[in-house]
Design a protein around this motif. Structure first.
Motif, PDB file in Angstrom:
ATOM      1  N   LEU A  50      28.366  89.404  22.278  1.00 44.71           N
ATOM      2  CA  LEU A  50      29.123  88.023  21.964  1.00 44.71           C
ATOM      3  C   LEU A  50      30.538  87.929  21.024  1.00 44.71           C
ATOM      4  O   LEU A  50      31.372  86.887  21.163  1.00 44.71           O
ATOM      5  CB  LEU A  50      28.309  86.563  21.108  1.00 44.71           C
ATOM      6  N   ARG A  51      30.717  88.519  20.233  1.00 45.79           N
ATOM      7  CA  ARG A  51      31.481  88.816  19.271  1.00 45.79           C
ATOM      8  C   ARG A  51      32.987  89.332  20.321  1.00 45.79           C
ATOM      9  O   ARG A  51      33.756  88.529  19.451  1.00 45.79           O
ATOM     10  CB  ARG A  51      31.096  89.862  17.965  1.00 45.79           C
ATOM     11  N   ARG A  52      32.232  90.076  20.678  1.00 43.32           N
ATOM     12  CA  ARG A  52      33.701  90.506  21.394  1.00 43.32           C
ATOM     13  C   ARG A  52      34.322  89.421  22.713  1.00 43.32           C
ATOM     14  O   ARG A  52      35.549  89.355  22.249  1.00 43.32           O
ATOM     15  CB  ARG A  52      33.326  92.297  22.633  1.00 43.32           C
ATOM     16  N   THR A  53      33.253  88.539  22.611  1.00 37.78           N
ATOM     17  CA  THR A  53      34.523  87.740  23.953  1.00 37.78           C
ATOM     18  C   THR A  53      35.043  86.773  23.277  1.00 37.78           C
ATOM     19  O   THR A  53      35.692  86.237  24.009  1.00 37.78           O
ATOM     20  CB  THR A  53      32.547  87.114  24.800  1.00 37.78           C
ATOM     21  N   LEU A  54      34.043  85.961  22.186  1.00 35.41           N
ATOM     22  CA  LEU A  54      34.363  85.433  20.874  1.00 35.41           C
ATOM     23  C   LEU A  54      36.267  86.285  20.433  1.00 35.41           C
ATOM     24  O   LEU A  54      36.984  85.370  20.249  1.00 35.41           O
ATOM     25  CB  LEU A  54      33.985  84.673  19.988  1.00 35.41           C
ATOM     26  N   GLY A  55      36.043  87.113  20.424  1.00 40.01           N
ATOM     27  CA  GLY A  55      36.765  87.639  19.988  1.00 40.01           C
ATOM     28  C   GLY A  55      38.255  87.873  21.193  1.00 40.01           C
ATOM     29  O   GLY A  55      39.569  87.764  20.590  1.00 40.01           O
ATOM     30  N   GLU A  56      38.101  87.252  21.659  1.00 45.32           N
ATOM     31  CA  GLU A  56      39.453  87.742  23.684  1.00 45.32           C
ATOM     32  C   GLU A  56      39.364  86.302  23.602  1.00 45.32           C
ATOM     33  O   GLU A  56      40.587  86.107  24.207  1.00 45.32           O
ATOM     34  CB  GLU A  56      38.547  88.377  24.670  1.00 45.32           C
ATOM     35  N   ALA A  57      38.849  85.249  23.097  1.00 39.12           N
ATOM     36  CA  ALA A  57      38.925  84.328  23.368  1.00 39.12           C
ATOM     37  C   ALA A  57      40.580  82.855  22.287  1.00 39.12           C
ATOM     38  O   ALA A  57      40.372  82.582  22.266  1.00 39.12           O
ATOM     39  CB  ALA A  57      37.502  82.841  23.380  1.00 39.12           C
ATOM     40  N   ASP A  58      40.717  84.755  21.106  1.00 43.75           N
ATOM     41  CA  ASP A  58      41.648  83.986  20.697  1.00 43.75           C
ATOM     42  C   ASP A  58      41.346  82.901  19.743  1.00 43.75           C
ATOM     43  O   ASP A  58      41.810  81.365  19.507  1.00 43.75           O
ATOM     44  CB  ASP A  58      43.428  83.682  21.578  1.00 43.75           C
ATOM     45  N   LEU A  59      40.318  83.036  18.934  1.00 42.82           N
ATOM     46  CA  LEU A  59      40.085  82.256  18.351  1.00 42.82           C
ATOM     47  C   LEU A  59      40.932  81.324  17.182  1.00 42.82           C
ATOM     48  O   LEU A  59      40.964  80.233  16.930  1.00 42.82           O
ATOM     49  CB  LEU A  59      38.429  82.496  17.085  1.00 42.82           C
ATOM     50  N   PRO A  60      41.842  82.275  16.319  1.00 40.87           N
ATOM     51  CA  PRO A  60      42.369  82.097  15.444  1.00 40.87           C
ATOM     52  C   PRO A  60      43.886  80.851  15.947  1.00 40.87           C
ATOM     53  O   PRO A  60      44.393  80.284  15.592  1.00 40.87           O
ATOM     54  CB  PRO A  60      43.639  83.352  15.546  1.00 40.87           C
ATOM     55  N   GLY A  61      43.600  81.212  17.775  1.00 40.78           N
ATOM     56  CA  GLY A  61      45.340  80.433  18.136  1.00 40.78           C
ATOM     57  C   GLY A  61      44.649  79.169  18.624  1.00 40.78           C
ATOM     58  O   GLY A  61      44.970  77.802  18.010  1.00 40.78           O
ATOM     59  N   VAL A  62      43.075  79.608  18.889  1.00 39.39           N
ATOM     60  CA  VAL A  62      42.372  77.784  19.101  1.00 39.39           C
ATOM     61  C   VAL A  62      42.594  77.259  17.531  1.00 39.39           C
ATOM     62  O   VAL A  62      43.099  75.723  17.363  1.00 39.39           O
ATOM     63  CB  VAL A  62      40.997  78.116  19.347  1.00 39.39           C
ATOM     64  N   THR A  63      42.250  77.971  16.636  1.00 40.57           N
ATOM     65  CA  THR A  63      42.094  76.916  15.384  1.00 40.57           C
ATOM     66  C   THR A  63      43.537  76.697  14.581  1.00 40.57           C
ATOM     67  O   THR A  63      43.726  75.638  14.416  1.00 40.57           O
ATOM     68  CB  THR A  63      42.005  78.278  13.833  1.00 40.57           C
ATOM     69  N   LEU A  64      44.242  77.907  14.704  1.00 39.82           N
ATOM     70  CA  LEU A  64      46.429  76.643  14.268  1.00 39.82           C
ATOM     71  C   LEU A  64      46.583  75.479  15.438  1.00 39.82           C
ATOM     72  O   LEU A  64      47.336  74.240  14.973  1.00 39.82           O
ATOM     73  CB  LEU A  64      46.385  77.277  14.304  1.00 39.82           C
ATOM     74  N   PHE A  65      45.897  75.848  16.870  1.00 33.77           N
ATOM     75  CA  PHE A  65      46.748  74.286  17.141  1.00 33.77           C
ATOM     76  C   PHE A  65      45.422  73.409  17.355  1.00 33.77           C
ATOM     77  O   PHE A  65      45.748  72.220  16.793  1.00 33.77           O
ATOM     78  CB  PHE A  65      45.764  74.080  18.705  1.00 33.77           C
ATOM     79  N   VAL A  66      44.226  73.693  17.073  1.00 34.60           N
ATOM     80  CA  VAL A  66      43.694  72.544  16.463  1.00 34.60           C
ATOM     81  C   VAL A  66      43.863  71.792  14.957  1.00 34.60           C
ATOM     82  O   VAL A  66      44.136  70.732  14.823  1.00 34.60           O
ATOM     83  CB  VAL A  66      42.056  72.958  15.509  1.00 34.60           C
TER      84      VAL A  66
END
Length: 473
Positions: free
Chosen positions: A203-219
């Motif tokens: 799951l960690r790899r999948t979430l890593g590919e989901a661009d969580l830093p980009g999602v966080t900055l967007f939010v």
């Protein structure tokens, strides 16, 4: 496969689509129900119009960022499994919502509800690939039917929400999610195809590919902008402007360097027609949802309508979808997408002119006429913009473009909530309604101007991809 063997398979496919709809319609249904609950929630928690709009905004902001993530999880771990987890999450939110002691907790429950409903559409789209393969059907058409049902459920939401609130109080709009989620779990458990075996991926790899830093900055950027805008009428927090600018700049910098960006800025920069589709969709949703979120509060606070009657009066906003959509498709075949889109936006602008008239009369016939004047042309706009998406998007990026399309819808809904909050910052009297109605008319005119002045670089014709890629991919 023989013709006689095809018939049972097609019949089963229709039942699968119906089962999946029980889950995918929950997002629009909850949006419709909360629209007629806003005045009740304001009184219950002692907050103003601007503050109560967070109940809407946090839901759509969560949906905007999670749709692409849930699609990736469905592909990696099985759409049926992800769909089921989502429905359990919806049921949990339905159980927790009625016990919220304040608006902050209620907003947290709405975030949980958005997490659950965000799994439904990407998972359903992924499951339909397997259904189409066994039934000989067209997955894209099946997805189109689900989208039509989802949009139509926006008409049912205010009616159902109004009846529940009058009969059982506002907690009932959360309780109802429990049996609906259970129905979705049981029906898909019986009818939906089982997940094919998949390679185990951490799951960690999948979430890593989901661009969580980009999602966080967007939010951070969107949420901070919301705080600033909703406080404009009272005491604008000017110190937030550099925070917003920094978050936007960091988001752009990160997305241009990310291997799998949340929003592919290069794709957008290289495709002006696609950007035009998103811009028009955001603007059109500002008009539609401005009416959906604004009319109930005005009618309940100023005209004294009961919540259940308000739900009925909102019915024309989406009640004509099923009847009108086939007519729009025929018009597109004859006249082309661009002309149909302009016709729809022109009619939406004319229809929006009926909204200021509610400042003079809130008689039931006037409200029904105004909601129909906005709702009917919105179907023209919705169908033509959706088809324009598949024309403007490169075939190899249709899935990514479809995900951003849902994000654009959410941004339009958030923007509408802000417009309503600012317009009603001084109250919900006829003068305040005229502020909102005038703003809505202005947005409708702006949408039409953008459609006329910002021509696509390549002609958008009536022909979409003969076999467009599945949006779930």
């Amino acid at each position: 496969m023989s013709q006689t063997a095809d018939a049972p398979a097609r019949h089963h496919a229709r039942w699968v689509v119906a089962a999946l709809c029980t889950g995918t319609l929950l997002s629009a249904l909850n949006s419709g129900m909360v629209a007629v609950a806003l005045s009740t929630l304001r009184r219950e928690f002692g907050v103003d119009v601007a503050t109560v709009t967070w109940v809407i905004s946090v839901f759509y902001l969560t949906s905007a960022v999670l749709q692409p993530v849930m699609g990736r999880l469905a592909d990696r771990y099985g759409p049926r499994r992800v769909f089921a987890i989502g429905m359990w999450t919806v049921a949990l939110a339905g159980a927790l919502g009625p016990f919220a002691p304040n608006l902050v907790v209620l907003c947290a429950v709405r975030v949980l509800l958005a997490i659950g409903t965000a799994t439904a559409f990407p998972s359903a789209a992924a499951m339909l690939r397997a259904v189409a393969a066994t039934s000989g059907g067209n997955a894209t058409k099946m997805i189109g039917r689900i989208q039509l049902v989802d949009t139509s459920s926006a008409a049912i939401g205010p009616v159902l929400g109004g009846l529940l609130i009058v009969a059982f109080g506002w907690p009932a709009i959360f309780w109802i999610n429990i049996p609906l989620a259970a129905l979705a779990l049981v029906s898909t458990g019986i009818l939906a195809p089982r997940d094919a075996p998949r390679t185990r991926v951490p799951l960690r790899r999948t979430l890593g590919e989901a661009d969580l830093p980009g999602v966080t900055l967007f939010v951070v950027a969107v949420a901070t902008l919301l705080v600033f805008l909703l406080e404009l009428a009272d005491d604008p927090p000017w110190f937030l402007l550099p925070v917003i600018a920094a978050a936007v700049a960091l988001f752009g910098w990160h997305e241009l360097r990310a291997a799998t960006p949340f929003i592919d800025l290069r794709l957008l920069a290289a495709n002006t027609p696609l950007v035009r589709v998103y811009a028009l969709f955001i603007l059109a949703n500002l008009v539609f949802y401005g009416a959906l979120f604004g009319i109930p509060q005005y009618l309940e606070d100023h005209a004294g309508y009961r919540t259940d009657l308000i739900g009925v009066l909102l019915l024309p906003l989406a009640a004509f979808n099923v009847v009108t959509a086939p007519l729009v498709e025929r018009l597109i075949d004859r006249s082309g997408l661009q002309r149909t889109l302009v016709i729809g936006l022109g009619a939406l602008t004319v229809g929006a002119l009926a909204l200021p008239l509610l400042g003079a009369s809130t008689a039931a016939w006037a409200v029904l006429a105004a909601t129909a004047a906005v709702g009917i042309p919105y179907v023209f706009v919705l169908v033509s913009i959706t088809q324009s998406l598949y024309v403007a998007a490169p075939s190899e990026h249709v899935g990514q473009a479809a995900g951003l399309f849902q994000t654009a819808r959410s941004l339009g809904c958030i923007g509408a909530a802000v417009v309503v909050g600012l317009s009603f910052s001084g109250g919900t009297d006829p003068a305040d309604w005229l502020v909102l109605a005038t703003a809505t008319v202005g947005l409708a005119v702006a949408t039409l101007v953008v459609a006329l002045a910002w021509r696509p670089r390549r002609t958008i014709s009536a022909q979409v991809h003969p076999n467009p890629p599945d949006p779930a991919k």
